[in-house]
Design a protein around this motif. Sequence first.
Motif, PDB file in Angstrom:
ATOM      1  N   GLU A   4       7.738   4.983  -0.193  1.00 47.69           N
ATOM      2  CA  GLU A   4       7.429   4.493   1.142  1.00 47.69           C
ATOM      3  C   GLU A   4       6.232   3.553   1.111  1.00 47.69           C
ATOM      4  N   LEU A   5       6.417   2.417   0.475  1.00 48.04           N
ATOM      5  CA  LEU A   5       5.323   1.456   0.386  1.00 48.04           C
ATOM      6  C   LEU A   5       5.207   0.677   1.684  1.00 48.04           C
ATOM      7  N   GLU A   6       3.985   0.529   2.135  1.00 43.33           N
ATOM      8  CA  GLU A   6       3.734  -0.311   3.291  1.00 43.33           C
ATOM      9  C   GLU A   6       3.505  -1.733   2.803  1.00 43.33           C
ATOM     10  N   ARG A  50       0.834  -1.189   0.000  1.00 41.54           N
ATOM     11  CA  ARG A  50       0.000   0.000   0.000  1.00 41.54           C
ATOM     12  C   ARG A  50       0.870   1.240   0.000  1.00 41.54           C
ATOM     13  N   CYS A  51       0.439   2.236  -0.764  1.00 36.09           N
ATOM     14  CA  CYS A  51       1.144   3.509  -0.787  1.00 36.09           C
ATOM     15  C   CYS A  51       0.397   4.490   0.110  1.00 36.09           C
ATOM     16  N   PRO A  52       1.028   4.959   1.180  1.00 34.15           N
ATOM     17  CA  PRO A  52       0.347   5.886   2.081  1.00 34.15           C
ATOM     18  C   PRO A  52       0.116   7.263   1.459  1.00 34.15           C
ATOM     19  N   LYS A  53       0.820   7.572   0.391  1.00 37.52           N
ATOM     20  CA  LYS A  53       0.689   8.900  -0.222  1.00 37.52           C
ATOM     21  C   LYS A  53      -0.571   9.011  -1.062  1.00 37.52           C
ATOM     22  N   CYS A  54      -0.820   8.028  -1.927  1.00 34.84           N
ATOM     23  CA  CYS A  54      -1.942   8.153  -2.858  1.00 34.84           C
ATOM     24  C   CYS A  54      -3.014   7.089  -2.633  1.00 34.84           C
ATOM     25  N   GLY A  55      -2.736   6.109  -1.765  1.00 32.72           N
ATOM     26  CA  GLY A  55      -3.747   5.107  -1.477  1.00 32.72           C
ATOM     27  C   GLY A  55      -3.715   3.908  -2.415  1.00 32.72           C
ATOM     28  N   CYS A  79       5.875   3.155  -5.807  1.00 31.77           N
ATOM     29  CA  CYS A  79       4.457   3.151  -6.143  1.00 31.77           C
ATOM     30  C   CYS A  79       4.279   3.390  -7.644  1.00 31.77           C
ATOM     31  N   PRO A  80       3.604   2.472  -8.354  1.00 33.73           N
ATOM     32  CA  PRO A  80       3.407   2.665  -9.799  1.00 33.73           C
ATOM     33  C   PRO A  80       2.459   3.813 -10.113  1.00 33.73           C
ATOM     34  N   ASN A  81       1.761   4.294  -9.121  1.00 35.34           N
ATOM     35  CA  ASN A  81       0.792   5.378  -9.331  1.00 35.34           C
ATOM     36  C   ASN A  81       1.425   6.756  -9.152  1.00 35.34           C
ATOM     37  N   CYS A  82       2.141   6.946  -8.031  1.00 34.13           N
ATOM     38  CA  CYS A  82       2.690   8.280  -7.757  1.00 34.13           C
ATOM     39  C   CYS A  82       4.215   8.285  -7.626  1.00 34.13           C
TER      40      CYS A  82
END
Length: 63
Positions: free
Chosen positions: A42-44, A10-15, A35-38
């Motif tokens: 810092e991936l959880e 999970r990416c805490p920045k963009c969800g 994160c492939p999105n943003c």
Amino acid sequence: MIRPQPMLYRCPKCGWKDVFAPKSDMLIEKPWEACPNCGGHELECKPAGAMDVAVEKLSKIFS
Ligand SMILES: [Zn+2]
């Protein structure tokens, strides 16, 4: 043979989140470097529960 444990990332920045289910018991620590999105680094990561896996499968079917 031990069944590989699916991991929820999970990416805490963009969800963004995704479930990574290893095909074998070969240990792959980080399927995503960022994160492939943003692009956040810092991936959880935590063991995915049965619900997480079910939701992930449904989201792939209906997307
Ligand atoms: Zn992100």
